[in-house]
Structures are given as structure tokens and as C-alpha cells.
Write a protein that holds these residues in place. Structure first.
Motif, PDB file in Angstrom:
ATOM      1  N   LEU A 158      22.806  21.486 -10.600  1.00 24.91           N
ATOM      2  CA  LEU A 158      24.141  20.733 -10.295  1.00 24.91           C
ATOM      3  C   LEU A 158      23.949  19.097 -10.096  1.00 24.91           C
ATOM      4  CD1 LEU A 158      25.576  23.881  -9.845  1.00 24.91           C
ATOM      5  CD2 LEU A 158      27.040  22.390  -8.182  1.00 24.91           C
ATOM      6  N   PRO A 159      24.703  18.499 -10.900  1.00 31.24           N
ATOM      7  CA  PRO A 159      24.426  16.814 -10.921  1.00 31.24           C
ATOM      8  C   PRO A 159      24.176  16.543  -9.254  1.00 31.24           C
ATOM      9  CG  PRO A 159      25.473  17.585 -12.792  1.00 31.24           C
ATOM     10  CD  PRO A 159      25.824  18.593 -11.863  1.00 31.24           C
ATOM     11  N   ALA A 160      23.760  15.403  -9.202  1.00 35.54           N
ATOM     12  CA  ALA A 160      23.828  15.059  -8.164  1.00 35.54           C
ATOM     13  C   ALA A 160      25.476  14.264  -7.620  1.00 35.54           C
ATOM     14  CB  ALA A 160      22.893  13.646  -7.554  1.00 35.54           C
ATOM     15  N   SER A 161      25.822  14.037  -8.425  1.00 37.97           N
ATOM     16  CA  SER A 161      27.400  13.221  -8.634  1.00 37.97           C
ATOM     17  C   SER A 161      28.468  14.617  -8.040  1.00 37.97           C
ATOM     18  CB  SER A 161      27.781  13.016  -9.704  1.00 37.97           C
ATOM     19  OG  SER A 161      27.945  13.732 -10.608  1.00 37.97           O
ATOM     20  N   VAL A 162      27.942  16.020  -8.459  1.00 36.09           N
ATOM     21  CA  VAL A 162      28.819  16.793  -8.129  1.00 36.09           C
ATOM     22  C   VAL A 162      28.731  17.813  -6.400  1.00 36.09           C
ATOM     23  CG1 VAL A 162      29.251  19.874  -9.002  1.00 36.09           C
ATOM     24  CG2 VAL A 162      28.880  17.897 -10.374  1.00 36.09           C
ATOM     25  N   ASP A 163      30.454  17.197  -5.378  1.00 36.53           N
ATOM     26  CA  ASP A 163      30.051  18.627  -5.169  1.00 36.53           C
ATOM     27  C   ASP A 163      30.652  19.598  -4.704  1.00 36.53           C
ATOM     28  OD1 ASP A 163      30.617  18.940  -2.345  1.00 36.53           O
ATOM     29  OD2 ASP A 163      31.640  17.363  -1.817  1.00 36.53           O
ATOM     30  N   PRO A 164      29.743  20.723  -4.734  1.00 34.69           N
ATOM     31  CA  PRO A 164      30.277  22.578  -4.906  1.00 34.69           C
ATOM     32  C   PRO A 164      31.210  22.462  -4.209  1.00 34.69           C
ATOM     33  CG  PRO A 164      28.202  21.851  -3.526  1.00 34.69           C
ATOM     34  CD  PRO A 164      28.791  20.371  -4.050  1.00 34.69           C
ATOM     35  N   GLY A 165      32.147  21.981  -3.208  1.00 36.62           N
ATOM     36  CA  GLY A 165      33.223  22.340  -2.163  1.00 36.62           C
ATOM     37  C   GLY A 165      34.672  21.851  -2.885  1.00 36.62           C
ATOM     38  N   ASP A 166      34.317  21.179  -4.414  1.00 34.53           N
ATOM     39  CA  ASP A 166      34.984  20.665  -4.910  1.00 34.53           C
ATOM     40  C   ASP A 166      36.114  21.737  -5.586  1.00 34.53           C
ATOM     41  OD1 ASP A 166      35.476  17.974  -4.014  1.00 34.53           O
ATOM     42  OD2 ASP A 166      34.381  17.147  -5.214  1.00 34.53           O
ATOM     43  N   PHE A 167      35.254  22.648  -6.505  1.00 36.17           N
ATOM     44  CA  PHE A 167      35.301  23.608  -7.204  1.00 36.17           C
ATOM     45  C   PHE A 167      35.246  25.238  -6.488  1.00 36.17           C
ATOM     46  CE2 PHE A 167      32.512  20.055  -8.244  1.00 36.17           C
ATOM     47  CZ  PHE A 167      33.720  19.561 -10.148  1.00 36.17           C
ATOM     48  N   ARG A 168      36.433  25.177  -7.153  1.00 33.38           N
ATOM     49  CA  ARG A 168      36.876  27.460  -6.626  1.00 33.38           C
ATOM     50  C   ARG A 168      36.039  28.586  -7.286  1.00 33.38           C
ATOM     51  NH1 ARG A 168      42.958  27.747  -5.640  1.00 33.38           N
ATOM     52  NH2 ARG A 168      42.394  30.357  -5.389  1.00 33.38           N
ATOM     53  N   SER A 169      35.568  28.126  -8.516  1.00 35.45           N
ATOM     54  CA  SER A 169      35.404  29.449 -10.038  1.00 35.45           C
ATOM     55  C   SER A 169      33.918  29.035 -11.003  1.00 35.45           C
ATOM     56  CB  SER A 169      36.684  29.348 -10.189  1.00 35.45           C
ATOM     57  OG  SER A 169      36.947  28.322 -11.545  1.00 35.45           O
TER      58      SER A 169
END
Length: 189
Positions: A158-169
Motif C-alpha cells: 500500500l502506498p504510504a499515502s493510503v490509510d487502510p482505515g479509509d477502505f472497507r473492501s
């Protein structure tokens, strides 16, 4: 009669057009991918178990680990794939590594091969059946990469700019036809 017909410029132009249309259709639909598979077996990061045994308890308290950087790799969210446009099975997990990076781990994926397949994280819920085929480009999504293979284990950074908490699927997305082959709801592990 047959030789004379092929000398006609109209027939030659028609045959040339038919050949071009056939080549474009083969490129666009790539029907051979329905009968070919690409296997991937990447190393999946190890995850620490959270069980505590009596011998592991020390008299002095250990320093607290940072919430941003775990002491060991851990699974944040996980889910099982459901079928959309093509039969899809396997599981998806978001891992936070001890060094703070995040990875999407896809285990035991089994789906059809297809043209222009991508791995997407999305903020959309997974809907079973045909109603769920096209929902993932309706909201926020991030494309991690082209799908490495339609079968096996694979890992995506995952790119460093991506917060996994923002995605659900996560969706195996066919970009060419704007349809999900299969998707997994990511819930807390």
C-alpha cells in the motif's frame, strides 16, 4: 466466378475491414484468457500470535509499543472473496508490518483470468450478486497494481499515502469492462 469476385475492390476492402474488426475484437476480449491461468505463490508475511503463556510474563513491565508501529506484523482487517462477474474464492488481509508499512495479502485466490485485471481498495460495501458487480468505482478507490495472477498467494504494497482505515473492501476489478470479478469485505481481524 470465385477468382473474379476477389479481384473486386469492394470485396477486398470488405475482407480487410473484417480482418481489422476481428483483430480488434480479439485484442479487446482476449478470449484465450478464459482457458489460461497465471499462478503466483509469493511469500506471505508472518504474523505474531497474541496468546500469552505464563512463562512469557516478566516481573517488570515492557515499554508500550507505539500504536503506529507494532512490535511485530499484525493483521488489521480480513475478509473472504465473494463471486461477482466470475467465480472468485480466496481471502484478503491488510497487514501492518513491524516497520510501519501496510500490505494487502491475497491468499488462495482462484478466479478467472481476464483482460486488464486490477487490485482495488474501495470504500464501498460488498454486495452479493449482479447488483455488486459495478459499485466499486462509485466511491473512493485506490488501484494498488495489476493483478499478478488469477490463482495463488500474492502481496501488494500500500502506498504510504493510503490509510487502510479509509477502505472497507478489496475488488478484483476488470478495468476494461468496469466490472468486479470478485470482492471481499474487510472487517477487523
Amino acid at each position: 466466378m470465385g477468382k473474379r469476385m476477389f479481384r473486386s475492390p469492394v470485396v477486398r476492402a470488405g475482407l480487410a475491414c473484417a480482418a481489422v474488426v476481428s483483430m480488434l475484437a480479439l485484442y479487446w476480449f482476449q478470449p484465450w484468457k478464459l482457458v489460461t491461468d497465471t499462478y503466483v505463490d509469493e511469500a506471505v508475511p508472518r504474523v505474531a500470535t497474541t496468546s500469552v503463556t505464563p512463562t512469557s510474563v516478566s516481573a517488570s513491565p515492557a515499554p508500550a509499543a507505539s500504536a503506529a508501529t507494532p512490535a511485530a506484523n499484525e493483521i488489521l482487517t480480513a475478509g473472504e472473496f465473494v463471486t461477482h462477474e466470475h467465480r472468485t474464492t480466496g481471502s484478503a488481509e491488510i497487514h501492518r508490518l513491524a516497520d510501519g508499512r501496510h500490505q494487502l495479502v491475497i491468499r488462495d485466490l482462484d478466479t478467472s483470468n481476464g483482460p486488464d485485471l486490477r487490485v482495488w481498495l474501495t470504500d464501498q460495501p460488498v454486495i452479493r450478486g449482479t447488483a455488486g458487480w459495478r459499485v466499486f468505482d462509485d466511491g473512493e478507490w485506490v488501484e494498488l497494481a495489476k493483478l499478478k495472477g488469477n490463482k495463488g498467494n500474492q502481496v501488494y504494497e500500500l502506498p504510504a499515502s493510503v490509510d487502510p482505515g479509509d477502505f472497507r473492501s478489496v475488488s478484483i476489478w476488470c478495468k476494461r469492462f468496469a466490472v468486479s470479478f470478485g470482492a471481499a469485505d474487510l472487517t477487523s481481524a
